[in-house]
Write a protein that holds these residues in place. Structure first.
Motif, PDB file in Angstrom:
ATOM      1  N   GLU A  70      38.361 -64.050  36.567  1.00 17.12           N
ATOM      2  CA  GLU A  70      39.454 -64.873  37.083  1.00 17.12           C
ATOM      3  C   GLU A  70      40.231 -65.551  35.951  1.00 17.12           C
ATOM      4  O   GLU A  70      41.435 -65.747  36.046  1.00 17.12           O
ATOM      5  CB  GLU A  70      38.971 -65.910  38.110  1.00 17.12           C
ATOM      6  N   LEU A  71      39.530 -65.844  34.840  1.00 15.91           N
ATOM      7  CA  LEU A  71      40.232 -66.435  33.694  1.00 15.91           C
ATOM      8  C   LEU A  71      41.133 -65.392  33.036  1.00 15.91           C
ATOM      9  O   LEU A  71      42.247 -65.697  32.600  1.00 15.91           O
ATOM     10  CB  LEU A  71      39.204 -66.960  32.689  1.00 15.91           C
ATOM     11  N   ILE A  72      40.642 -64.129  32.952  1.00 13.68           N
ATOM     12  CA  ILE A  72      41.471 -63.065  32.381  1.00 13.68           C
ATOM     13  C   ILE A  72      42.723 -62.902  33.255  1.00 13.68           C
ATOM     14  O   ILE A  72      43.850 -62.796  32.744  1.00 13.68           O
ATOM     15  CB  ILE A  72      40.724 -61.704  32.365  1.00 13.68           C
ATOM     16  N   ARG A 275      31.057 -64.128  33.215  1.00  9.46           N
ATOM     17  CA  ARG A 275      31.391 -62.812  33.768  1.00  9.46           C
ATOM     18  C   ARG A 275      30.114 -62.001  34.009  1.00  9.46           C
ATOM     19  O   ARG A 275      29.277 -61.837  33.129  1.00  9.46           O
ATOM     20  CB  ARG A 275      32.322 -62.053  32.816  1.00  9.46           C
ATOM     21  N   GLY A 276      29.989 -61.475  35.210  1.00  6.21           N
ATOM     22  CA  GLY A 276      28.845 -60.635  35.567  1.00  6.21           C
ATOM     23  C   GLY A 276      27.596 -61.418  35.921  1.00  6.21           C
ATOM     24  O   GLY A 276      26.668 -60.891  36.502  1.00  6.21           O
ATOM     25  N   ILE A 277      27.520 -62.686  35.528  1.00  2.73           N
ATOM     26  CA  ILE A 277      26.315 -63.479  35.765  1.00  2.73           C
ATOM     27  C   ILE A 277      26.541 -64.472  36.902  1.00  2.73           C
ATOM     28  O   ILE A 277      25.696 -64.655  37.768  1.00  2.73           O
ATOM     29  CB  ILE A 277      25.893 -64.221  34.466  1.00  2.73           C
ATOM     30  N   GLY A 278      27.706 -65.089  36.905  1.00  3.25           N
ATOM     31  CA  GLY A 278      28.012 -66.077  37.939  1.00  3.25           C
ATOM     32  C   GLY A 278      28.003 -67.487  37.375  1.00  3.25           C
ATOM     33  O   GLY A 278      27.977 -67.685  36.154  1.00  3.25           O
ATOM     34  N   LYS A 279      27.983 -68.445  38.292  1.00  4.95           N
ATOM     35  CA  LYS A 279      28.098 -69.843  37.862  1.00  4.95           C
ATOM     36  C   LYS A 279      26.783 -70.345  37.274  1.00  4.95           C
ATOM     37  O   LYS A 279      25.722 -70.180  37.873  1.00  4.95           O
ATOM     38  CB  LYS A 279      28.501 -70.714  39.052  1.00  4.95           C
ATOM     39  N   VAL A 302      48.041 -71.589  38.460  1.00  3.16           N
ATOM     40  CA  VAL A 302      47.239 -70.357  38.509  1.00  3.16           C
ATOM     41  C   VAL A 302      45.853 -70.600  39.098  1.00  3.16           C
ATOM     42  O   VAL A 302      44.934 -69.842  38.862  1.00  3.16           O
ATOM     43  CB  VAL A 302      47.082 -69.743  37.094  1.00  3.16           C
ATOM     44  N   ASP A 303      45.714 -71.645  39.884  1.00  7.68           N
ATOM     45  CA  ASP A 303      44.390 -72.059  40.364  1.00  7.68           C
ATOM     46  C   ASP A 303      43.721 -71.114  41.358  1.00  7.68           C
ATOM     47  O   ASP A 303      42.515 -71.082  41.458  1.00  7.68           O
ATOM     48  CB  ASP A 303      44.483 -73.444  41.023  1.00  7.68           C
ATOM     49  N   GLU A 304      44.496 -70.335  42.097  1.00  9.23           N
ATOM     50  CA  GLU A 304      43.933 -69.645  43.264  1.00  9.23           C
ATOM     51  C   GLU A 304      43.519 -68.199  43.033  1.00  9.23           C
ATOM     52  O   GLU A 304      43.212 -67.499  43.967  1.00  9.23           O
ATOM     53  CB  GLU A 304      44.945 -69.696  44.427  1.00  9.23           C
ATOM     54  N   ILE A 305      43.496 -67.751  41.764  1.00 12.15           N
ATOM     55  CA  ILE A 305      43.160 -66.345  41.522  1.00 12.15           C
ATOM     56  C   ILE A 305      41.644 -66.133  41.649  1.00 12.15           C
ATOM     57  O   ILE A 305      40.867 -66.795  40.979  1.00 12.15           O
ATOM     58  CB  ILE A 305      43.650 -65.920  40.120  1.00 12.15           C
ATOM     59  N   ARG A 306      41.203 -65.233  42.545  1.00 11.74           N
ATOM     60  CA  ARG A 306      39.762 -64.961  42.758  1.00 11.74           C
ATOM     61  C   ARG A 306      39.527 -63.449  42.836  1.00 11.74           C
ATOM     62  O   ARG A 306      39.325 -62.883  43.899  1.00 11.74           O
ATOM     63  CB  ARG A 306      39.285 -65.605  44.066  1.00 11.74           C
ATOM     64  N   PRO A 307      39.530 -62.734  41.706  1.00 12.15           N
ATOM     65  CA  PRO A 307      39.415 -61.269  41.736  1.00 12.15           C
ATOM     66  C   PRO A 307      37.975 -60.772  41.887  1.00 12.15           C
ATOM     67  O   PRO A 307      37.030 -61.540  41.758  1.00 12.15           O
ATOM     68  CB  PRO A 307      39.957 -60.872  40.364  1.00 12.15           C
ATOM     69  N   GLU A 308      37.834 -59.460  42.122  1.00  7.59           N
ATOM     70  CA  GLU A 308      36.509 -58.823  42.262  1.00  7.59           C
ATOM     71  C   GLU A 308      36.218 -57.962  41.032  1.00  7.59           C
ATOM     72  O   GLU A 308      37.103 -57.318  40.489  1.00  7.59           O
ATOM     73  CB  GLU A 308      36.515 -57.891  43.490  1.00  7.59           C
ATOM     74  N   GLU A 309      34.941 -57.924  40.596  1.00  6.54           N
ATOM     75  CA  GLU A 309      34.513 -57.048  39.496  1.00  6.54           C
ATOM     76  C   GLU A 309      34.419 -55.591  39.963  1.00  6.54           C
ATOM     77  O   GLU A 309      34.240 -55.343  41.155  1.00  6.54           O
ATOM     78  CB  GLU A 309      33.106 -57.454  39.035  1.00  6.54           C
ATOM     79  N   SER A 310      34.467 -54.646  39.006  1.00  9.79           N
ATOM     80  CA  SER A 310      34.188 -53.248  39.341  1.00  9.79           C
ATOM     81  C   SER A 310      32.748 -53.150  39.844  1.00  9.79           C
ATOM     82  O   SER A 310      31.820 -53.656  39.203  1.00  9.79           O
ATOM     83  CB  SER A 310      34.335 -52.363  38.095  1.00  9.79           C
TER      84      SER A 310
END
Ligand code: SF4
Length: 365
Positions: A70-72, A275-279, A302-310
């Motif tokens: 989400e940061l990327i 990334r990949g691990i979570g919070k 840009v607060d609301e971006i919540r993408p999915e990993e491959s």
């Protein structure tokens, strides 16, 4: 020893490897926390020189790899804006977001620039008062002093057009998360020498004691690494739980206290997604509210971006020492350094990139 060449002396390295062979009596799983150490291990073939009892697994200490998707995506959204000059270290340009990377934003006309220091970005803000200059402030404790200094410098210069997009993570909470996991395999840690050069190693004895796992501050040259491994194996074989320092030429127990002071003036602790691990709770740094004017996430909406990993990418398991890159079905097929699916294949410190580059297709290849 006086010169760095001596830390690359094959005879000395082989002498320490021989000592490791004499010391080890049973299998041990060690984790080097830092991606720079992972690459040094692969580049110098240290994993292939070690006795089979020693298994090295690779930790989450690659800042590019753990910067959350989400940061990327937020970086991409900010970099695409016409009023923005977006500054980043070169490694970040090819890290895939959910749709693009910074290179493709640049190809589409975005003003994305590679800098070697956040102070270069401050200079760009001075030279381009009509533009908003944003620096992508990623990293561990090591890069934090320069990033916070850039904010203080911009403040001192009265700049209104400089901000940083912060993705700072810290090593001790990540080690706690790995050791506290029911699936943990790690029995000894090589601590990252450059992180400890800034922060010291005063935070680690309590963690080492809590989880019953020895830790050794370790440098980056081949001799440093094998000495760190030897010390960890000696502690494990003796049943000793302590934190030792095998990188005393650079690291002190207290660390760089002026640097720690300036970091805590500008940053405060908070939860971070890896990334990949979570919070991981309290695992990162955020700008203090008094520096909101320099916070790119607040300056740009840009607060609301919540993408999915491959779904193919298992980088999170690799970064916790649970899998190796060659365990990933996409390794070397759908995912290569030219066409990376996950950040651990892009970064110069990523474990997947190291395994690909140095031809590790299976254990002890
Ligand atoms: S090989 Fe690629 S897809 Fe697989 S874990 Fe590594 S980065 Fe992710």
């Amino acid at each position: 020893m006086k010169y760095v060449n001596e830390y690359r002396d094959a005879k000395l390295v082989n002498g320490v490897i021989a000592e490791i062979r004499r010391t080890v009596t049973r299998p041990w799983v060690l984790m080097e926390i830092c991606g720079g150490q992972t690459h040094a291990i692969m580049r110098h073939g240290i994993d292939q020189l070690l006795p089979p009892e020693i298994e090295l697994v690779h930790g989450p200490g690659c800042p590019v790899c753990v910067t959350p998707l989400e940061l990327i995506d937020k970086a991409l959204a900010i970099a695409a804006r016409p009023e923005v000059i977006f500054c980043s270290y070169g490694d970040m340009l090819r890290v895939p977001g959910s749709q693009h990377d910074l290179f493709s934003i640049k190809a589409q006309g975005g003003d994305v620039r590679v800098v070697y220091s956040p102070l270069d970005a401050v200079r760009l803000a001075q030279e381009n008062p009509e533009k908003q200059v944003v620096f992508f402030a990623i990293g561990f404790e090591t890069t934090a002093p320069a990033n916070v200094m850039s904010v203080l410098q911009a403040q001192a210069l009265g700049l209104k057009n400089y901000s940083i997009l912060v993705s700072h993570v810290c090593v001790p909470p990540a080690i706690k998360a790995i050791l506290g996991s029911p699936s943990n395999r790690v029995q000894g840690f090589l601590l990252a020498g450059h992180v400890c050069a800034v922060m010291g190693y005063w935070e680690y004895p309590a963690i080492s004691e809590q989880y019953g796992v020895p830790m050794v501050v370790t440098g980056f040259e081949p001799l440093d690494i094998v000495q760190g491994i030897l010390k960890t194996v000696q502690l494990l074989e003796a049943g000793m739980v302590e934190v030792a320092n095998s990188y005393a030429r650079t690291v002190t127990f207290e660390g760089n206290q002026p640097a720690q002071k300036v970091i805590s003036r500008v940053f405060m602790e908070g939860d971070r997604n890896w990334r990949g691990i979570g919070k991981i709770p309290q695992s990162g740094w955020h700008l203090r509210p008094e520096f909101d004017n320099f916070n790119a996430e607040k300056r740009f909406d840009v607060d609301e971006i919540r993408p999915e990993e491959s779904p193919l990418c298992i980088a999170g398991m690799i970064l916790q020492g649970l899998k190796k890159p060659f365990d990933c079905e996409a390794f070397g097929k759908q995912c290569t350094p030219e066409q990376p699916l996950g950040a651990t294949m892009v970064s110069s410190e990523g474990a997947c990139a190291a395994y690909y580059r140095y031809g590790r297709q299976a254990n002890h290849d």
